[in-house]
Design a protein around this motif. Structure first.
Motif, mmCIF file in Angstrom:
data_model
loop_
_atom_site.group_PDB
_atom_site.id
_atom_site.type_symbol
_atom_site.label_atom_id
_atom_site.label_comp_id
_atom_site.label_asym_id
_atom_site.label_seq_id
_atom_site.Cartn_x
_atom_site.Cartn_y
_atom_site.Cartn_z
ATOM 1 N N GLY A 177 -14.481 3.319 -20.330
ATOM 2 C CA GLY A 177 -13.181 2.687 -20.141
ATOM 3 C C GLY A 177 -12.000 3.625 -20.043
ATOM 4 N N PHE A 178 -12.263 4.938 -20.143
ATOM 5 C CA PHE A 178 -11.155 5.890 -20.080
ATOM 6 C C PHE A 178 -10.853 6.235 -18.618
ATOM 7 C CE2 PHE A 178 -12.912 6.496 -24.363
ATOM 8 C CZ PHE A 178 -11.764 6.222 -25.095
ATOM 9 N N ASN A 179 -10.335 5.228 -17.914
ATOM 10 C CA ASN A 179 -9.984 5.373 -16.504
ATOM 11 C C ASN A 179 -8.507 5.751 -16.375
ATOM 12 O OD1 ASN A 179 -8.658 2.996 -17.168
ATOM 13 N ND2 ASN A 179 -10.261 1.694 -16.289
ATOM 14 N N THR A 180 -8.007 5.721 -15.151
ATOM 15 C CA THR A 180 -6.618 6.130 -14.919
ATOM 16 C C THR A 180 -5.637 5.265 -15.708
ATOM 17 O OG1 THR A 180 -7.100 7.022 -12.717
ATOM 18 C CG2 THR A 180 -4.822 6.384 -13.160
ATOM 19 N N LYS A 181 -5.834 3.953 -15.675
ATOM 20 C CA LYS A 181 -4.929 3.042 -16.385
ATOM 21 C C LYS A 181 -4.912 3.345 -17.878
ATOM 22 C CE LYS A 181 -4.047 -1.926 -17.102
ATOM 23 N NZ LYS A 181 -4.225 -1.953 -18.565
ATOM 24 N N ARG A 182 -6.095 3.508 -18.460
ATOM 25 C CA ARG A 182 -6.183 3.788 -19.896
ATOM 26 C C ARG A 182 -5.575 5.149 -20.211
ATOM 27 N NH1 ARG A 182 -9.993 2.690 -24.060
ATOM 28 N NH2 ARG A 182 -10.566 0.819 -22.906
ATOM 29 N N ALA A 183 -5.833 6.130 -19.357
ATOM 30 C CA ALA A 183 -5.291 7.472 -19.591
ATOM 31 C C ALA A 183 -3.765 7.448 -19.609
ATOM 32 C CB ALA A 183 -5.795 8.437 -18.519
ATOM 33 N N LYS A 184 -3.181 6.663 -18.715
ATOM 34 C CA LYS A 184 -1.719 6.548 -18.691
ATOM 35 C C LYS A 184 -1.208 5.886 -19.969
ATOM 36 C CE LYS A 184 -1.139 6.460 -13.665
ATOM 37 N NZ LYS A 184 -0.734 5.676 -12.477
ATOM 38 N N GLU A 185 -1.925 4.862 -20.436
ATOM 39 C CA GLU A 185 -1.525 4.169 -21.664
ATOM 40 C C GLU A 185 -1.593 5.111 -22.865
ATOM 41 O OE1 GLU A 185 -4.248 0.942 -21.791
ATOM 42 O OE2 GLU A 185 -3.147 -0.288 -20.328
ATOM 43 N N ILE A 186 -2.656 5.899 -22.931
ATOM 44 C CA ILE A 186 -2.809 6.846 -24.037
ATOM 45 C C ILE A 186 -1.723 7.916 -23.962
ATOM 46 C CG2 ILE A 186 -4.310 8.614 -25.038
ATOM 47 C CD1 ILE A 186 -6.689 6.881 -23.956
ATOM 48 N N CYS A 187 -1.455 8.378 -22.752
ATOM 49 C CA CYS A 187 -0.404 9.383 -22.551
ATOM 50 C C CYS A 187 0.935 8.849 -23.048
ATOM 51 C CB CYS A 187 -0.325 9.743 -21.070
ATOM 52 S SG CYS A 187 0.903 11.009 -20.679
ATOM 53 N N GLU A 188 1.239 7.602 -22.708
ATOM 54 C CA GLU A 188 2.500 6.993 -23.143
ATOM 55 C C GLU A 188 2.544 6.851 -24.661
ATOM 56 O OE1 GLU A 188 2.565 3.398 -20.920
ATOM 57 O OE2 GLU A 188 3.075 4.394 -19.021
ATOM 58 N N CYS A 189 1.401 6.526 -25.251
ATOM 59 C CA CYS A 189 1.322 6.422 -26.708
ATOM 60 C C CYS A 189 1.639 7.773 -27.348
ATOM 61 C CB CYS A 189 -0.075 5.946 -27.116
ATOM 62 S SG CYS A 189 -0.293 5.709 -28.901
ATOM 63 N N LEU A 190 1.058 8.827 -26.799
ATOM 64 C CA LEU A 190 1.292 10.171 -27.332
ATOM 65 C C LEU A 190 2.739 10.611 -27.119
ATOM 66 C CD1 LEU A 190 -2.012 11.878 -26.111
ATOM 67 C CD2 LEU A 190 -1.448 11.213 -28.453
ATOM 68 N N ALA A 191 3.304 10.227 -25.985
ATOM 69 C CA ALA A 191 4.709 10.562 -25.720
ATOM 70 C C ALA A 191 5.619 9.865 -26.732
ATOM 71 C CB ALA A 191 5.084 10.163 -24.296
ATOM 72 N N HIS A 192 5.323 8.601 -27.010
ATOM 73 C CA HIS A 192 6.110 7.856 -27.994
ATOM 74 C C HIS A 192 5.906 8.412 -29.403
ATOM 75 C CE1 HIS A 192 6.108 4.222 -25.067
ATOM 76 N NE2 HIS A 192 7.167 4.988 -24.880
ATOM 77 N N ALA A 193 4.764 9.071 -29.604
ATOM 78 C CA ALA A 193 4.483 9.673 -30.911
ATOM 79 C C ALA A 193 5.191 11.008 -31.093
ATOM 80 C CB ALA A 193 2.974 9.858 -31.083
#
Length: 208
Positions: A177-193
């Motif tokens: 499930g670690f596709n482009t959409k998920r990678a972007k979501e995780i990236c945004e989570c890390l940015a917010h962190a």
């Protein structure tokens, strides 16, 4: 997240600098040791967290970004284990395999990271983060070495080439499930962190 899966297998392998043969781990010894690996991965996260906080991140928030993906990370780990099959360990004593090198695994992982940046056209933007990423990768792999089941058991596991390991890890991560959409979501989570350097990069990430 591919790195976390990769570290799982680093934790199984005793990397040394000498080119020589070593006994292959017995499955009866290795499998119980594998049960301790998830805890070791958490320990490595704690040990290597300075590479995250140096970027201005709030480590508990970053950790939550990772833990929120734990179920799919486990799916990826299970996928990789299945891909390598039962030959990783020996059913009876007396089998020998070549020792492995931590440095070559790190080089293979770095090459894959660089290829991903090129595909996403993020090479220039990622320059400030690349050194941190390399240091973090080195920390994780060295930590994996120190916690290695194979090192504890004084034996080795039979795995394909480093490049093949990276290829399998990547495929299993995408399948989990670690596709482009998920990678972007995780990236945004890390940015917010707190890893603000990721903010302009997240929309451009491509996983393929």
């Amino acid at each position: 997240f591919q790195m976390r899966v990769l570290v799982f297998f680093s934790l199984l392998v005793a990397f040394t600098s000498a080119v020589e043969m070593q006994k292959q781990c017995l499955c009866s010894d290795l499998n119980p040791c594998i049960a301790s690996v998830p805890k070791a991965i958490e320990d490595c996260g704690e040990k290597c967290k300075a590479h995250v906080t140096e970027l201005g991140a709030d480590y508990p928030a970053v950790r939550k970004c990772v833990l929120d993906q734990q179920d799919d990370i486990q799916k990826a780990v299970d996928c990789v284990r299945a891909a390598f099959g039962d030959e990783v360990c020996a059913s009876k004593p007396g089998q020998e395999i070549p020792r492995r090198f931590a440095e070559t695994m790190q080089l293979a992982a770095t090459r894959e990271m660089n290829e991903g940046l090129k595909k996403s056209h993020l090479v220039d933007e990622a320059v400030p983060l690349i050194n941190h990423a390399k240091k973090a990768m080195g920390c994780w792999i060295k930590c994996g070495q120190s916690h290695s089941c194979a090192k504890k058991l004084d034996c080795g596991v039979k795995l394909p080439s480093d490049n093949e390991i990276i290829k399998v890890v990547k495929k299993c991560a995408i399948d989990a499930g670690f596709n482009t959409k998920r990678a972007k979501e995780i990236c945004e989570c890390l940015a917010h962190a707190g890893i603000k350097q990721l903010t302009p990069m997240c929309p451009k990430i491509i996983v393929s």
